[in-house]
Design a protein around this motif. Structure first.
Motif, PDB file in Angstrom:
ATOM      1  N   ASP A 298       0.821  -1.213   0.000  1.00 12.37           N
ATOM      2  CA  ASP A 298       0.000   0.000   0.000  1.00 12.37           C
ATOM      3  C   ASP A 298       0.854   1.261   0.000  1.00 12.37           C
ATOM      4  N   ASP A 299       1.990   1.232   0.704  1.00 13.88           N
ATOM      5  CA  ASP A 299       2.834   2.428   0.789  1.00 13.88           C
ATOM      6  C   ASP A 299       3.367   2.828  -0.583  1.00 13.88           C
ATOM      7  N   SER A 300       3.806   1.837  -1.373  1.00 14.88           N
ATOM      8  CA  SER A 300       4.347   2.161  -2.687  1.00 14.88           C
ATOM      9  C   SER A 300       3.251   2.652  -3.631  1.00 14.88           C
ATOM     10  N   LEU A 301       2.067   2.057  -3.530  1.00 14.29           N
ATOM     11  CA  LEU A 301       0.951   2.520  -4.354  1.00 14.29           C
ATOM     12  C   LEU A 301       0.557   3.942  -3.975  1.00 14.29           C
ATOM     13  N   ASP A 315      -7.835  -0.457 -14.321  1.00 16.23           N
ATOM     14  CA  ASP A 315      -8.532  -1.588 -14.928  1.00 16.23           C
ATOM     15  C   ASP A 315      -8.515  -2.771 -13.965  1.00 16.23           C
ATOM     16  N   ALA A 316      -9.392  -3.717 -14.198  1.00 13.12           N
ATOM     17  CA  ALA A 316      -9.361  -5.037 -13.569  1.00 13.12           C
ATOM     18  C   ALA A 316      -9.231  -4.954 -12.047  1.00 13.12           C
ATOM     19  N   ASP A 317      -8.150  -5.528 -11.486  1.00 11.00           N
ATOM     20  CA  ASP A 317      -8.021  -5.618 -10.030  1.00 11.00           C
ATOM     21  C   ASP A 317      -7.995  -4.260  -9.347  1.00 11.00           C
ATOM     22  N   ALA A 318      -7.548  -3.225 -10.032  1.00  9.23           N
ATOM     23  CA  ALA A 318      -7.530  -1.885  -9.432  1.00  9.23           C
ATOM     24  C   ALA A 318      -8.939  -1.396  -9.112  1.00  9.23           C
ATOM     25  N   LEU A 319      -9.917  -1.926  -9.809  1.00  9.29           N
ATOM     26  CA  LEU A 319     -11.290  -1.464  -9.637  1.00  9.29           C
ATOM     27  C   LEU A 319     -11.962  -2.071  -8.413  1.00  9.29           C
ATOM     28  N   TYR A 320     -11.255  -2.961  -7.712  1.00  8.78           N
ATOM     29  CA  TYR A 320     -11.768  -3.545  -6.467  1.00  8.78           C
ATOM     30  C   TYR A 320     -11.054  -2.986  -5.242  1.00  8.78           C
ATOM     31  N   LYS A 321     -10.131  -2.050  -5.445  1.00 11.13           N
ATOM     32  CA  LYS A 321      -9.345  -1.489  -4.347  1.00 11.13           C
ATOM     33  C   LYS A 321      -9.815  -0.068  -4.047  1.00 11.13           C
ATOM     34  N   LYS A 322     -10.373   0.125  -2.871  1.00  9.64           N
ATOM     35  CA  LYS A 322     -10.953   1.426  -2.515  1.00  9.64           C
ATOM     36  C   LYS A 322      -9.932   2.543  -2.609  1.00  9.64           C
ATOM     37  N   GLU A 323      -8.694   2.282  -2.152  1.00  8.66           N
ATOM     38  CA  GLU A 323      -7.691   3.343  -2.148  1.00  8.66           C
ATOM     39  C   GLU A 323      -7.350   3.777  -3.569  1.00  8.66           C
ATOM     40  N   LEU A 324      -7.354   2.847  -4.523  1.00 15.89           N
ATOM     41  CA  LEU A 324      -7.083   3.219  -5.909  1.00 15.89           C
ATOM     42  C   LEU A 324      -8.297   3.890  -6.547  1.00 15.89           C
ATOM     43  N   LEU A 325      -9.490   3.471  -6.158  1.00 18.72           N
ATOM     44  CA  LEU A 325     -10.687   4.099  -6.714  1.00 18.72           C
ATOM     45  C   LEU A 325     -10.834   5.554  -6.290  1.00 18.72           C
ATOM     46  N   GLU A 326     -10.185   5.942  -5.196  1.00 24.92           N
ATOM     47  CA  GLU A 326     -10.228   7.344  -4.783  1.00 24.92           C
ATOM     48  C   GLU A 326      -9.600   8.255  -5.841  1.00 24.92           C
ATOM     49  N   ILE A 327      -8.763   7.670  -6.712  1.00 24.99           N
ATOM     50  CA  ILE A 327      -8.145   8.447  -7.794  1.00 24.99           C
ATOM     51  C   ILE A 327      -9.214   9.041  -8.709  1.00 24.99           C
ATOM     52  N   ILE A 349     -18.427   0.033  -3.762  1.00 26.37           N
ATOM     53  CA  ILE A 349     -17.343   0.599  -2.958  1.00 26.37           C
ATOM     54  C   ILE A 349     -17.501   2.106  -2.790  1.00 26.37           C
ATOM     55  N   LEU A 350     -17.815   2.810  -3.871  1.00 28.18           N
ATOM     56  CA  LEU A 350     -17.859   4.275  -3.820  1.00 28.18           C
ATOM     57  C   LEU A 350     -19.185   4.821  -3.311  1.00 28.18           C
ATOM     58  N   GLU A 351     -20.283   4.129  -3.609  1.00 27.46           N
ATOM     59  CA  GLU A 351     -21.603   4.687  -3.316  1.00 27.46           C
ATOM     60  C   GLU A 351     -22.503   3.766  -2.508  1.00 27.46           C
ATOM     61  N   ASN A 352     -21.979   2.608  -2.145  1.00 27.18           N
ATOM     62  CA  ASN A 352     -22.745   1.621  -1.389  1.00 27.18           C
ATOM     63  C   ASN A 352     -24.041   1.219  -2.105  1.00 27.18           C
ATOM     64  N   LYS A 353     -23.975   1.169  -3.437  1.00 23.23           N
ATOM     65  CA  LYS A 353     -25.117   0.730  -4.237  1.00 23.23           C
ATOM     66  C   LYS A 353     -24.983  -0.758  -4.536  1.00 23.23           C
TER      67      LYS A 353
END
Length: 462
Positions: A298-301, A315-327, A349-353
């Motif tokens: 996480d620190d390097s990301l 794309d792909a796995d990044a779309l399941y990571k909340k910290e990356l979706l904050e981008i 993740i972003l909207e709890n839908k």
């Protein structure tokens, strides 16, 4: 590109109020467009079965029967009678010149579906389903009037639809023709003018369908250049290294001057692709997520990806990571490329839908538009049979792809194409549009059996 509309009713009304046209004139032009198509493509005396509904879509079909009478062998089938004022008027005209109304479906060279138009808003009843299934079983060329019967305003079969070889839609293109669920039904789409040019008929729209002529590849024109002039794409390589390698090869083929794979465990790459364990300082675009897994701390990301302002593809796995979706919320050039299941995860993740894949597929246009308005700095490319690219409330539909692309690795190629364009200075919207177009146009050059296609074939054809 061409404008696309949810409905044409307001534009029809404009013809009545602004241009002094009437329903009869519009109907004559609609039926004349179908007549012209048949005359251009089928020999005189060919047999034609026209199946018309009780309303105004059916009236278009009845008018068509009149226009073709004597030149073709015309049979008109009215399973629900003629009930609207225009349907009854058109039936009277057709009867006066001897159009034959039959009481059952029969085989013909051309089958015209004029049962239900674009306003269908209810599930088909048993009789309608039986009729459509029978029509689909016939061998003749199938032509749909306005939209294949059984498709609702959102492009969903209710629950089946007429399977057309061609659809002649009236006045303007409609969203329903470009849903994923309608793609197997509409065939080739043509637009009929209704008494005025499309420029006069159409209103403003925020939805567009892309064409091959919209493609603007990164052709190099300046001569006094070096590899750094064309950007540096850095692609994170995770647990499934093949995904990042495919993306990096696509990026390199698509004009970027330098491509680096950032790895956690050593990986073999082609000699023209560089390797690094940290993000190169001269990176001009990042792609992350393809086969990523949990390889990177996480620190390097946080340091290299999240805290950066460099344009990025998620794309792909990044779309399941909340910290990356904050981008997505950041003020930078961002493209995300989810398929429907990944889009479902993003909304959770972003909207709890809580939306299923089926719910997303039935409401692709509205969900993509809502998302793009809520996250204006992000360009959404929602994958599917007809990918939707959404930015700031505008939608761009790419209908040019086919089932040949339904292979593992195609999405990795797409991410590579988009990051290459971002690295070369395209903004996020243009990178997504042109990456999507490049993918489908390259795939069209494949001339072997469609099941044998693999993702690297796209790269060869770029």
């Amino acid at each position: 590109m061409q404008k696309v509309f949810k409905s044409c009713y307001e534009m029809d009304n404009k013809c009545y109020t602004k241009y002094a046209l009437n329903e009869d004139i519009l109907m004559e032009h609609a039926s004349s467009a179908m007549e012209q198509f048949i005359r251009e493509n089928f020999e005189p005396k060919s047999s034609i079965l026209i199946v018309s509904g009780a309303g105004n879509n059916g009236a278009d079909g009845i008018a068509l029967a009149r226009l073709l009478q004597n030149d073709y062998s015309v049979n008109l089938y009215l399973p629900f009678g003629a009930k609207s004022e225009m349907a009854m008027k058109q039936l009277k005209r057709a009867s006066l010149i001897g159009v034959e109304v039959i009481d059952s479906i029969k085989e013909a060279d051309i089958i015209v579906d004029a049962l239900f138009g674009a306003g269908l808003n209810r599930e088909l009843n048993a009789k309608s389903i039986e009729i459509i299934e029978k029509l689909n079983s016939l061998d003749g060329y199938k032509l749909a009037c306005d939209i294949p019967s059984g498709i609702d305003i959102n492009g969903n079969p209710l629950p089946i639809a007429f399977i057309a070889n061609s659809t002649i839609t009236m006045g303007a293109l409609k969203e329903a023709l470009f849903s994923d669920l309608s793609k197997d039904y509409v065939g080739e789409i043509k637009v009929a003018n209704l008494g005025v040019s499309r420029e006069l008929y159409e209103d403003d729209s925020s939805t567009f369908v892309l064409e091959s002529s919209d493609y603007t590849p990164p052709i190099r024109t300046k001569q006094n250049t070096h590899k750094g002039s064309f950007g540096h794409a850095s692609i994170y390589c995770g647990q499934k290294s093949g995904a990042a390698i495919i993306a990096s090869e696509a990026a390199t083929r698509f004009g970027v001057g330098l491509t680096t794979i950032i790895y956690h465990e050593n990986v073999e790459v082609p000699p023209y692709i560089m390797k690094a364990t940290t993000l190169p300082k001269n990176t001009t675009a990042i792609a992350i997520g393809m086969g990523l897994g949990d390889f990177f701390e996480d620190d390097s990301l946080q340091k290299e990806v999240i805290n950066s302002t460099i344009p990025i593809v998620l794309d792909a796995d990044a779309l399941y990571k909340k910290e990356l979706l904050e981008i997505i919320k950041q003020n930078r050039e961002v493209v995300i490329t989810p398929h429907p299941k990944e889009f479902s995860a993003i909304l959770k993740i972003l909207e709890n839908k809580e939306l299923t894949v089926s719910q997303i597929q039935k409401n692709r246009f509205s969900l993509a538009k809502e998302f793009s308005i809520k996250y204006p700095n992000c360009t959404l490319l929602l994958k599917g049979a007809n990918p939707i690219i959404a930015k700031n409330g505008e939608l761009f539909i790419n209908p040019l792809g086919s089932n040949i692309l339904a292979k593992g690795g195609s999405g990795d190629v797409l991410s590579g194409l988009i990051v290459a364009l971002l690295a070369q200075g395209y903004n996020s919207l243009n990178a997504a549009i042109n990456g999507s177009l490049a993918l489908v146009l390259a795939s069209k050059k494949y001339n072997k059996p469609n099941y044998s296609f693999i993702a690297i074939d796209i790269i060869e054809f770029l």
